[in-house]
Design an enzyme around this catalytic site. Structure first.
Site, PDB file in Angstrom:
ATOM      1  N   ARG A  80      50.132  29.319  25.210  1.00  0.00           N
ATOM      2  CA  ARG A  80      50.018  29.856  26.568  1.00  0.00           C
ATOM      3  C   ARG A  80      49.680  31.339  26.582  1.00  0.00           C
ATOM      4  O   ARG A  80      49.134  31.842  27.556  1.00  0.00           O
ATOM      5  CB  ARG A  80      51.329  29.631  27.335  1.00  0.00           C
ATOM      6  CG  ARG A  80      52.492  30.391  26.765  1.00  0.00           C
ATOM      7  CD  ARG A  80      53.778  30.278  27.546  1.00  0.00           C
ATOM      8  NE  ARG A  80      54.828  31.010  26.861  1.00  0.00           N
ATOM      9  CZ  ARG A  80      55.032  32.318  26.975  1.00  0.00           C
ATOM     10  NH1 ARG A  80      54.259  33.028  27.769  1.00  0.00           N
ATOM     11  NH2 ARG A  80      55.992  32.918  26.307  1.00  0.00           N
ATOM     12  N   GLU A 133      72.020  41.140  24.751  1.00  0.00           N
ATOM     13  CA  GLU A 133      71.414  39.963  25.381  1.00  0.00           C
ATOM     14  C   GLU A 133      72.434  38.835  25.518  1.00  0.00           C
ATOM     15  O   GLU A 133      72.503  38.165  26.561  1.00  0.00           O
ATOM     16  CB  GLU A 133      70.208  39.484  24.574  1.00  0.00           C
ATOM     17  CG  GLU A 133      69.491  38.327  25.258  1.00  0.00           C
ATOM     18  CD  GLU A 133      68.509  37.598  24.357  1.00  0.00           C
ATOM     19  OE1 GLU A 133      67.419  37.245  24.835  1.00  0.00           O
ATOM     20  OE2 GLU A 133      68.847  37.351  23.178  1.00  0.00           O
ATOM     21  N   TYR A 177      68.835  31.324  31.245  1.00  0.00           N
ATOM     22  CA  TYR A 177      70.039  30.976  30.479  1.00  0.00           C
ATOM     23  C   TYR A 177      71.353  31.295  31.182  1.00  0.00           C
ATOM     24  O   TYR A 177      72.220  30.429  31.312  1.00  0.00           O
ATOM     25  CB  TYR A 177      70.024  31.685  29.123  1.00  0.00           C
ATOM     26  CG  TYR A 177      68.830  31.371  28.277  1.00  0.00           C
ATOM     27  CD1 TYR A 177      68.776  30.218  27.510  1.00  0.00           C
ATOM     28  CD2 TYR A 177      67.726  32.232  28.243  1.00  0.00           C
ATOM     29  CE1 TYR A 177      67.665  29.922  26.731  1.00  0.00           C
ATOM     30  CE2 TYR A 177      66.616  31.949  27.477  1.00  0.00           C
ATOM     31  CZ  TYR A 177      66.583  30.786  26.717  1.00  0.00           C
ATOM     32  OH  TYR A 177      65.488  30.495  25.957  1.00  0.00           O
ATOM     33  N   ARG A 217      83.214  14.428  21.882  1.00  0.00           N
ATOM     34  CA  ARG A 217      81.803  14.471  21.472  1.00  0.00           C
ATOM     35  C   ARG A 217      80.906  14.946  22.616  1.00  0.00           C
ATOM     36  O   ARG A 217      79.701  14.796  22.567  1.00  0.00           O
ATOM     37  CB  ARG A 217      81.369  13.081  20.988  1.00  0.00           C
ATOM     38  CG  ARG A 217      82.109  12.617  19.736  1.00  0.00           C
ATOM     39  CD  ARG A 217      81.529  11.322  19.182  1.00  0.00           C
ATOM     40  NE  ARG A 217      81.745  10.187  20.070  1.00  0.00           N
ATOM     41  CZ  ARG A 217      82.828   9.387  20.021  1.00  0.00           C
ATOM     42  NH1 ARG A 217      83.787   9.617  19.139  1.00  0.00           N
ATOM     43  NH2 ARG A 217      82.925   8.364  20.846  1.00  0.00           N
ATOM     44  N   ARG A 218      81.543  15.546  23.632  1.00  0.00           N
ATOM     45  CA  ARG A 218      80.799  16.030  24.800  1.00  0.00           C
ATOM     46  C   ARG A 218      80.906  17.550  24.945  1.00  0.00           C
ATOM     47  O   ARG A 218      80.775  18.085  26.042  1.00  0.00           O
ATOM     48  CB  ARG A 218      81.328  15.349  26.065  1.00  0.00           C
ATOM     49  CG  ARG A 218      81.243  13.830  26.000  1.00  0.00           C
ATOM     50  CD  ARG A 218      81.875  13.166  27.206  1.00  0.00           C
ATOM     51  NE  ARG A 218      81.852  11.709  27.079  1.00  0.00           N
ATOM     52  CZ  ARG A 218      82.319  10.865  27.989  1.00  0.00           C
ATOM     53  NH1 ARG A 218      82.876  11.352  29.105  1.00  0.00           N
ATOM     54  NH2 ARG A 218      82.259   9.571  27.788  1.00  0.00           N
ATOM     55  N   CYS A 225      63.626  28.460  25.641  1.00  0.00           N
ATOM     56  CA  CYS A 225      63.151  28.079  24.298  1.00  0.00           C
ATOM     57  C   CYS A 225      64.287  27.385  23.545  1.00  0.00           C
ATOM     58  O   CYS A 225      64.115  26.302  23.016  1.00  0.00           O
ATOM     59  CB  CYS A 225      62.669  29.306  23.533  1.00  0.00           C
ATOM     60  SG  CYS A 225      61.192  30.058  24.237  1.00  0.00           S
ATOM     61  N   SER A 266      60.814  25.666  21.050  1.00  0.00           N
ATOM     62  CA  SER A 266      59.718  26.551  20.659  1.00  0.00           C
ATOM     63  C   SER A 266      60.295  27.738  19.907  1.00  0.00           C
ATOM     64  O   SER A 266      61.232  28.371  20.387  1.00  0.00           O
ATOM     65  CB  SER A 266      58.963  27.026  21.916  1.00  0.00           C
ATOM     66  OG  SER A 266      57.963  27.969  21.582  1.00  0.00           O
ATOM     67  N   VAL A 267      59.730  28.025  18.737  1.00  0.00           N
ATOM     68  CA  VAL A 267      60.341  29.021  17.851  1.00  0.00           C
ATOM     69  C   VAL A 267      59.309  30.052  17.410  1.00  0.00           C
ATOM     70  O   VAL A 267      58.422  29.744  16.604  1.00  0.00           O
ATOM     71  CB  VAL A 267      60.958  28.353  16.595  1.00  0.00           C
ATOM     72  CG1 VAL A 267      61.749  29.371  15.780  1.00  0.00           C
ATOM     73  CG2 VAL A 267      61.821  27.168  16.977  1.00  0.00           C
ATOM     74  N   ASP A 268      59.398  31.262  17.952  1.00  0.00           N
ATOM     75  CA  ASP A 268      58.635  32.409  17.452  1.00  0.00           C
ATOM     76  C   ASP A 268      59.335  32.827  16.162  1.00  0.00           C
ATOM     77  O   ASP A 268      60.304  33.582  16.180  1.00  0.00           O
ATOM     78  CB  ASP A 268      58.648  33.532  18.493  1.00  0.00           C
ATOM     79  CG  ASP A 268      57.986  34.810  18.015  1.00  0.00           C
ATOM     80  OD1 ASP A 268      57.613  34.908  16.820  1.00  0.00           O
ATOM     81  OD2 ASP A 268      57.854  35.752  18.821  1.00  0.00           O
ATOM     82  N   ASN A 320      67.687  34.644  17.335  1.00  0.00           N
ATOM     83  CA  ASN A 320      68.390  33.426  17.728  1.00  0.00           C
ATOM     84  C   ASN A 320      69.512  33.089  16.750  1.00  0.00           C
ATOM     85  O   ASN A 320      70.620  32.724  17.157  1.00  0.00           O
ATOM     86  CB  ASN A 320      67.421  32.245  17.796  1.00  0.00           C
ATOM     87  CG  ASN A 320      66.290  32.429  18.780  1.00  0.00           C
ATOM     88  OD1 ASN A 320      65.142  32.080  18.486  1.00  0.00           O
ATOM     89  ND2 ASN A 320      66.577  32.983  19.948  1.00  0.00           N
ATOM     90  N   HIS A 336      56.599  28.140  14.783  1.00  0.00           N
ATOM     91  CA  HIS A 336      55.278  28.726  14.625  1.00  0.00           C
ATOM     92  C   HIS A 336      55.310  30.214  14.263  1.00  0.00           C
ATOM     93  O   HIS A 336      56.284  30.919  14.513  1.00  0.00           O
ATOM     94  CB  HIS A 336      54.444  28.546  15.902  1.00  0.00           C
ATOM     95  CG  HIS A 336      55.141  28.996  17.148  1.00  0.00           C
ATOM     96  ND1 HIS A 336      55.846  28.140  17.960  1.00  0.00           N
ATOM     97  CD2 HIS A 336      55.252  30.227  17.729  1.00  0.00           C
ATOM     98  CE1 HIS A 336      56.346  28.802  18.981  1.00  0.00           C
ATOM     99  NE2 HIS A 336      56.003  30.084  18.863  1.00  0.00           N
ATOM    100  N   LEU A 337      54.207  30.631  13.667  1.00  0.00           N
ATOM    101  CA  LEU A 337      53.903  32.048  13.465  1.00  0.00           C
ATOM    102  C   LEU A 337      52.698  32.383  14.325  1.00  0.00           C
ATOM    103  O   LEU A 337      51.668  31.692  14.251  1.00  0.00           O
ATOM    104  CB  LEU A 337      53.563  32.338  12.003  1.00  0.00           C
ATOM    105  CG  LEU A 337      54.703  32.499  11.018  1.00  0.00           C
ATOM    106  CD1 LEU A 337      54.161  32.531   9.590  1.00  0.00           C
ATOM    107  CD2 LEU A 337      55.503  33.757  11.307  1.00  0.00           C
TER     108      LEU A 337
END
Length: 395
Positions: free
Chosen positions: A25, A62, A143, A172-173, A192, A247-249, A257, A287-288
């Site tokens: 994007r 953050e 978030y 388990r919840r 993300c 999605s991982v920068d 993260n 991704h890179l």
């Protein structure tokens, strides 16, 4: 023991070796792989990467911002955290002209003469002008909103999680979700890292004794009994956290993260008197960005030549042998008691985290008193790292 940096740099190499080119994007372009996992034992140290210098205060700021339920960047800007500047500024530029024209019924020619503030001036306005920040600093129900006041119903997922951990720790919840499909179109950027789950288990008596002795920094000739441990409020359970990320920068975002969820695990563990155990990240599109390739290679590093390792060993030998140092450096420097790096970015030992309660004269909850807790309460100690590696952020 620092296996985290090795796992992370192996992931960078995996993307370089196996990634496929994909459009995105932002228009930057990526190398991408799908479906990877990060695992870290918290007993090995706090998960803050050492193969490049990390900006710890931004990570803490953050996370506190998320936990406060805040979605306006003013708190971040006031605390010198600029992670979200680009996203909110892009949104401001996108809507500025249409909003201004609609409110003031201006003509097309006058509209074309208008220009949004440059980003530096925009961020300064956010910091100094509350009304401007109120109008333009919002990111939508991201978030913080989903964690603390999920709509509909205004559900406080974090408070519910803490209550469930205290009353039903084997559930388990024990989950928190940020992917609210009914509000995705109102967010500047859909989440993300879209959810996390925690898991607890009972500690053995031996584990409780080890934790007790480690926290005191000394061993006991006669280990304390279970009753003695209970009297000292030594935790009876360990807690792990697993987050899911669509999605991982990988170069800029993932190190933040990892540390952020490591800190969240520590905070939750402190709230419910449990021992942080394992941190796990399930990663989707990993991704890179195309303009992070060379930076990734720099962080992975390369093997040092024997001559380079000798040069690194010389200061040690000079301190020991003085002028004779050049002659005293052994041919096989691995057969010495000194650890000489083998790579340009050899990982350092992981640091430790200390949480200092605000000086108000009594013990207080973090999550119930976030207006009192500041980023300065969360101190990283014994942090050694290689220098920062700069890379552009794609918004």
């Amino acid at each position: 023991m620092n296996n985290l940096d090795k796992t992370y740099t192996a992931l960078l190499q995996d993307i370089l070796d196996n990634g496929v080119e994909k459009k995105d994007r932002t228009g930057t372009g990526t190398l991408s792989v799908f479906g990877r996992q990060i695992r870290h034992k918290m007993s090995d140290g706090f998960p803050l990467l050492t193969t490049k210098k990390m900006h710890w205060k931004s990570i803490v700021t953050e996370l506190i911002w998320f936990l406060r339920g805040d979605t306006n960047i003013k708190y971040l800007v006031d605390n010198d955290c600029h992670i979200w500047d680009g996203d909110v500024y892009k949104n401001y530029c996108k809507y500025f002209m249409d909003e201004y024209l609609e409110k003031n019924e201006l003509g097309e020619s006058y509209r074309n003469s208008l220009r949004p503030y440059p980003i530096e001036e925009f961020i300064n306005k956010i910091k100094t002008d509350r009304m401007f920040a109120f109008e333009w600093g919002e990111l939508g129900p991201i978030y913080g909103a989903q964690w603390r006041r999920w709509f509909p119903g205004g559900v406080d997922q974090i408070a519910n999680l803490i209550n469930d951990l205290k009353t039903n720790p084997d559930s388990r919840r024990l989950m928190v979700n940020a992917w609210n499909v009914g509000e995705l179109d109102q967010m500047v950027l859909p989440p993300c890292h879209y959810g996390f789950q925690v898991y607890t288990r009972e500690l053995s008596w031996e584990e409780r004794v080890t934790y007790y002795e480690t926290s005191l920094g000394r061993l006991h000739f006669v280990p304390p009994s279970p009753d003695a441990l209970n009297a000292r409020n030594i935790p009876t359970r360990a807690i792990s956290l697993m987050w899911n990320q669509r999605s991982v920068d990988t170069f800029l975002g993932l190190p933040f993260n990892i540390a952020s969820y490591g800190l969240l695990l520590e905070i939750i563990a402190k709230e419910v008197n449990m021992v942080p155990d394992e941190l796990i990240g399930n990663l989707g599109d990993v991704h890179l960005y195309s303009n992070h390739i060379e930076q990734a290679k720099e962080q992975i590093g390369r093997e040092l030549t024997l001559e380079e390792r000798h040069q690194l060993a010389l200061p040690i030998w000079k301190e020991k042998y003085g002028p004779l140092a050049d002659m005293m450096v052994p041919t096989n420097i691995d057969n010495t008691p000194y650890k000489i790096p083998t790579r340009t970015r050899e990982p350092y030992p992981l640091p430790t985290l200390n949480i200092f309660e605000p000086a108000i004269g009594k013990k207080i909850s973090i999550l119930d008193n976030l207006h009192i807790w500041s980023p300065n309460c969360f101190i990283i100690e014994n942090y050694q790292s290689h220098p920062t590696i700069k890379a552009p952020l794609s918004n």
